[in-house]
Scaffold this motif. Structure first.
Motif, short mmCIF file in Angstrom:
data_model
loop_
_atom_site.label_atom_id
_atom_site.label_comp_id
_atom_site.label_asym_id
_atom_site.label_seq_id
_atom_site.Cartn_x
_atom_site.Cartn_y
_atom_site.Cartn_z
N ALA A 138 0.83 -1.20 0.00
CA ALA A 138 0.00 0.00 0.00
C ALA A 138 0.86 1.24 0.00
CB ALA A 138 -0.93 0.00 1.22
N ALA A 139 1.96 1.20 0.78
CA ALA A 139 2.85 2.35 0.84
C ALA A 139 3.50 2.61 -0.51
CB ALA A 139 3.93 2.11 1.90
N VAL A 140 4.02 1.56 -1.13
CA VAL A 140 4.68 1.72 -2.41
C VAL A 140 3.69 2.20 -3.46
CG1 VAL A 140 5.85 0.49 -4.28
CG2 VAL A 140 6.48 0.05 -1.90
N ALA A 141 2.48 1.62 -3.43
CA ALA A 141 1.46 2.05 -4.39
C ALA A 141 1.11 3.51 -4.20
CB ALA A 141 0.23 1.17 -4.24
N SER A 178 -4.41 17.74 -12.90
CA SER A 178 -3.23 18.36 -13.51
C SER A 178 -2.06 17.42 -13.74
CB SER A 178 -2.78 19.55 -12.66
OG SER A 178 -2.34 19.12 -11.37
N GLY A 179 -2.19 16.13 -13.37
CA GLY A 179 -1.15 15.17 -13.71
C GLY A 179 -0.37 14.60 -12.55
N TRP A 180 -0.58 15.09 -11.32
CA TRP A 180 0.20 14.56 -10.19
C TRP A 180 -0.36 13.25 -9.66
CZ3 TRP A 180 -2.13 14.13 -5.35
CH2 TRP A 180 -3.34 14.81 -5.17
N VAL A 181 -1.57 12.87 -10.06
CA VAL A 181 -2.16 11.61 -9.62
C VAL A 181 -2.02 10.58 -10.75
CG1 VAL A 181 -4.25 10.43 -8.86
CG2 VAL A 181 -3.82 12.79 -8.15
N THR A 182 -1.30 9.50 -10.45
CA THR A 182 -1.17 8.41 -11.41
C THR A 182 -2.38 7.49 -11.28
OG1 THR A 182 1.23 8.48 -11.26
CG2 THR A 182 0.25 6.46 -12.12
N ALA A 185 -12.22 19.02 -3.54
CA ALA A 185 -12.63 18.13 -4.62
C ALA A 185 -12.15 16.73 -4.26
CB ALA A 185 -12.05 18.57 -5.96
N THR A 186 -12.87 15.72 -4.74
CA THR A 186 -12.51 14.33 -4.49
C THR A 186 -12.38 13.60 -5.82
OG1 THR A 186 -14.81 13.57 -4.34
CG2 THR A 186 -13.77 14.37 -2.31
N ALA A 187 -11.67 12.47 -5.77
CA ALA A 187 -11.49 11.66 -6.98
C ALA A 187 -11.09 10.25 -6.57
CB ALA A 187 -10.44 12.28 -7.89
N ARG A 188 -11.08 9.37 -7.54
CA ARG A 188 -10.62 8.00 -7.36
C ARG A 188 -9.44 7.72 -8.28
NH1 ARG A 188 -13.60 4.21 -4.50
NH2 ARG A 188 -14.61 5.36 -2.80
N ALA A 189 -8.56 6.85 -7.84
CA ALA A 189 -7.43 6.40 -8.65
C ALA A 189 -7.22 4.91 -8.41
CB ALA A 189 -6.17 7.18 -8.31
N VAL A 190 -6.63 4.25 -9.39
CA VAL A 190 -6.34 2.82 -9.29
C VAL A 190 -4.91 2.60 -9.77
CG1 VAL A 190 -6.93 0.50 -10.06
CG2 VAL A 190 -8.75 2.17 -9.63
N ALA A 191 -4.12 1.86 -8.99
CA ALA A 191 -2.75 1.52 -9.37
C ALA A 191 -2.48 0.09 -8.93
CB ALA A 191 -1.75 2.48 -8.74
N LEU A 194 -4.88 11.35 1.07
CA LEU A 194 -4.91 10.17 0.20
C LEU A 194 -5.17 8.94 1.07
CD1 LEU A 194 -1.73 10.89 -1.96
CD2 LEU A 194 -4.07 11.69 -2.33
N THR A 195 -6.15 8.15 0.68
CA THR A 195 -6.46 6.91 1.39
C THR A 195 -6.31 5.75 0.42
OG1 THR A 195 -8.07 8.11 2.75
CG2 THR A 195 -8.16 5.71 2.81
N ALA A 196 -5.54 4.74 0.81
CA ALA A 196 -5.28 3.58 -0.05
C ALA A 196 -5.83 2.32 0.61
CB ALA A 196 -3.78 3.43 -0.29
N ALA A 197 -6.40 1.45 -0.21
CA ALA A 197 -6.91 0.17 0.27
C ALA A 197 -6.81 -0.84 -0.86
CB ALA A 197 -8.36 0.31 0.74
N PRO A 198 -6.77 -2.14 -0.55
CA PRO A 198 -6.75 -3.14 -1.63
C PRO A 198 -7.99 -2.98 -2.52
CG PRO A 198 -6.23 -4.15 0.49
CD PRO A 198 -6.69 -2.75 0.79
N ARG A 199 -7.82 -3.21 -3.80
CA ARG A 199 -8.95 -3.11 -4.72
C ARG A 199 -10.07 -4.05 -4.28
NH1 ARG A 199 -7.11 -2.92 -10.98
NH2 ARG A 199 -9.36 -2.60 -11.16
N GLY A 200 -11.29 -3.53 -4.29
CA GLY A 200 -12.43 -4.31 -3.84
C GLY A 200 -12.72 -4.18 -2.37
N SER A 201 -11.87 -3.45 -1.62
CA SER A 201 -12.09 -3.29 -0.18
C SER A 201 -13.38 -2.50 0.07
CB SER A 201 -10.91 -2.54 0.44
OG SER A 201 -11.20 -2.17 1.77
N THR A 202 -14.11 -2.94 1.07
CA THR A 202 -15.32 -2.22 1.48
C THR A 202 -15.03 -1.14 2.50
OG1 THR A 202 -15.75 -3.87 3.20
CG2 THR A 202 -16.76 -4.25 1.02
N ASP A 203 -13.73 -1.00 2.89
CA ASP A 203 -13.37 -0.02 3.92
C ASP A 203 -13.05 1.35 3.35
OD1 ASP A 203 -13.50 -1.93 6.02
OD2 ASP A 203 -11.52 -2.68 5.43
#
Length: 502
Positions: free
Chosen positions: A25-28, A366-370, A388-394, A414-423
């Motif tokens: 999660a940290a690396v992502a 503007s490009g800072w979110v991969t 403003a809010t948004a979603r990203a996937v890596a 920024l909040t990161a969780a495994p894909r498919g997480s309900t949290d």
């Protein structure tokens, strides 16, 4: 000061690779953005003939050909470790110890430039030309002058033995050798084997340098009158503190033990070296004046970077605050505040200057979110502030991105969780809702944590004294670690011990 963001440096939320999913999660999350930091550039100098006079860099390093190397790296060290820690009382303490060591140094002509780094990490190191560094975190961990003398004498030994120059020369030789081999050996596997052997040679060389610096340092501190057994004692104390940190996955890593490995055999060798000086009268520990010198010293995070109090983060300079959900633990890194919690969820907070940008939605795009999900950007308001809010996937990770504008500052959650997480949704929403401008009461009640030296009173116990500790949920464990008290130890009436409080 807003924690500034730029390109070139990556940051991990976790210090322990054993937690592979959290590290992922940290690396992502780090893959979304990269970091830079601020810097200052003041230090003071110690030379053999005086410990009290501050002089110019030019005067003190004019005849030292290696000084340019240290000078070149010095600003980068300050940038990495939060600048210099300024506290006249602590500076006088370090100068007193360093001056005694310099008077009996292996090279009486060597000038030492000593900087106390404003970092809670535990570390000390040296650069060519007499540049010595010790973090305030290490100063806080030592329990007497002889223990800090052991650290400084060890680093001085690296300078007088020219270890930095020798290692650089060996690294350059290995690099040239690897380049030649790669050109003449067609077998890639063979080339990799040769390179691996070169790395082993460098590692063995580094270990030998550490042991040599131990021996020189112990002799130096004994000749200066300090207890030579302090070297082994502090190595053991740092190992015990590392064990304390091992139970706190989000604590600052014990950097000193990464570059100065503390093995049982190394401690044994240090004790053997100390026994050679058992009859020379070197018994000074300097506990009383040392504890007096660090009494009131800043502990933990730099107040300029904000405060962590349990699940709450406060930044009085920016007048902002937020709270992480139950089960999360926060750490204030050099360029961001990070938190990790249950089910491999990670949180990161940082900030940038708006630099004229007024449309917060366009800023997110503007490009800072991969991995930004197309059409996911939405306008929002966070406690009266435009956002403003948004979603990203890596890869295997999903992210909630929130940008909040406050005047000329943009804050990023920024909040990161495994894909498919309900949290992810609930945690990101709770974090967002908690973000607010600090109230006058919050501002008035917030003070930095400091080392306080207290005397054990009649009726005091380990539990009652450690209960005074602040800034940690593991009061007794940190109290024992800071005072190098093993499990089962008892306190004596009149004994001076360190606690952490406001």
């Amino acid at each position: 000061m807003v924690k500034q963001i730029g390109f070139g440096r990556m940051m991990s939320l976790m210090a322990r690779p054993a937690k592979a999913s959290r590290l992922g999660a940290a690396v992502a999350m780090a893959s979304l953005i990269a970091l830079t930091a601020c810097q200052t550039d003041d230090t003071y100098f110690i030379r053999p003939e005086t410990v009290a006079t501050e002089q110019t860099v030019e005067a003190l390093t004019r005849n030292d050909p290696n000084a340019a190397m240290g000078a070149r790296e010095h600003p980068h060290i300050l940038e990495t470790y939060g600048g210099q820690y300024r506290d006249p009382q602590v500076e006088r303490l370090v100068a007193r110890i360093a001056g005694a060591l310099t008077a009996v140094s292996e090279n009486p002509q060597q000038t030492f430039r000593i900087t106390i780094l404003n970092s809670p990490t535990i570390n000390a190191f040296a650069l060519p030309g007499g540049y010595l560094y010790v973090t305030r975190g290490l100063v806080a961990l030592a329990n007497d002058a002889s223990e800090l003398a052991a650290v400084l004498a060890h680093e001085m030994a690296h300078v007088t033995a020219n270890h930095g120059i020798q290692r650089q020369q060996l690294e350059e030789a290995e690099a040239i050798s690897n380049e030649v081999v790669s050109e003449v050996v067609p077998d890639n596997a063979r080339v990799e084997q040769i390179a691996a052997r070169g790395k082993l040679r460098l590692a063995a060389f580094s270990r030998q340098q550490e042991l040599e610096a131990d021996a020189i340092g112990i002799r130096t501190m004994a000749e200066a009158g300090y207890d030579p057994y302090a070297a082994a004692r502090f190595l053991h104390a740092m190992s015990a503190y590392a064990n304390y940190l091992a139970n706190d996955l989000d604590s600052q890593p014990l950097d000193f033990l990464s570059s100065h490995p503390s093995t049982p055999r190394r401690i044994e060798l240090a004790e053997e070296q100390a026994r050679q000086y058992a009859n020379v009268g070197a018994t000074e520990t300097g506990r009383d004046y040392y504890l007096n010198g660090i009494n009131g010293m800043l502990y933990g995070s730099n107040p300029d970077e904000g405060y962590i109090r349990g699940r709450d983060f406060y930044h009085p300079g920016l007048r902002i605050s937020f709270r992480v959900p139950p089960g999360f633990s926060m750490t204030d890194k050099a360029n961001a505040v990070v938190a990790t919690g249950p089910n491999d969820v990670a949180i990161r907070f940082d900030g940038v200057k708006a630099n004229g940008k007024r449309d917060i939605e366009s800023y997110i795009e503007s490009g800072w979110v991969t991995g930004l999900v197309p059409d996911s950007v939405r306008p929002a308001t966070v406690n009266g502030m435009p956002a403003a809010t948004a979603r990203a996937v890596a890869g295997e990770w999903a992210f909630d991105v929130t940008a909040i504008r406050d005047g000329n500052d943009i804050y990023r959650l920024l909040t990161a969780a495994p894909r498919g997480s309900t949290d992810l949704d609930g945690i990101a929403a709770a974090l967002r809702d908690s973000f607010h401008k600090m109230t006058p009461d919050e501002m008035a009640n917030l003070k930095p944590l400091r080392i306080r030296v207290v005397k054990v009173a009649p009726g005091d116990t380990m539990a009652s004294v450690s209960a005074q500790m602040m800034g940690t949920d593991r009061k007794l464990a940190l109290f024992r670690a800071l005072n190098d008290l093993p499990a089962g130890a008892t306190l004596s009436v009149g004994q001076e011990v360190k606690i952490v409080s406001q």
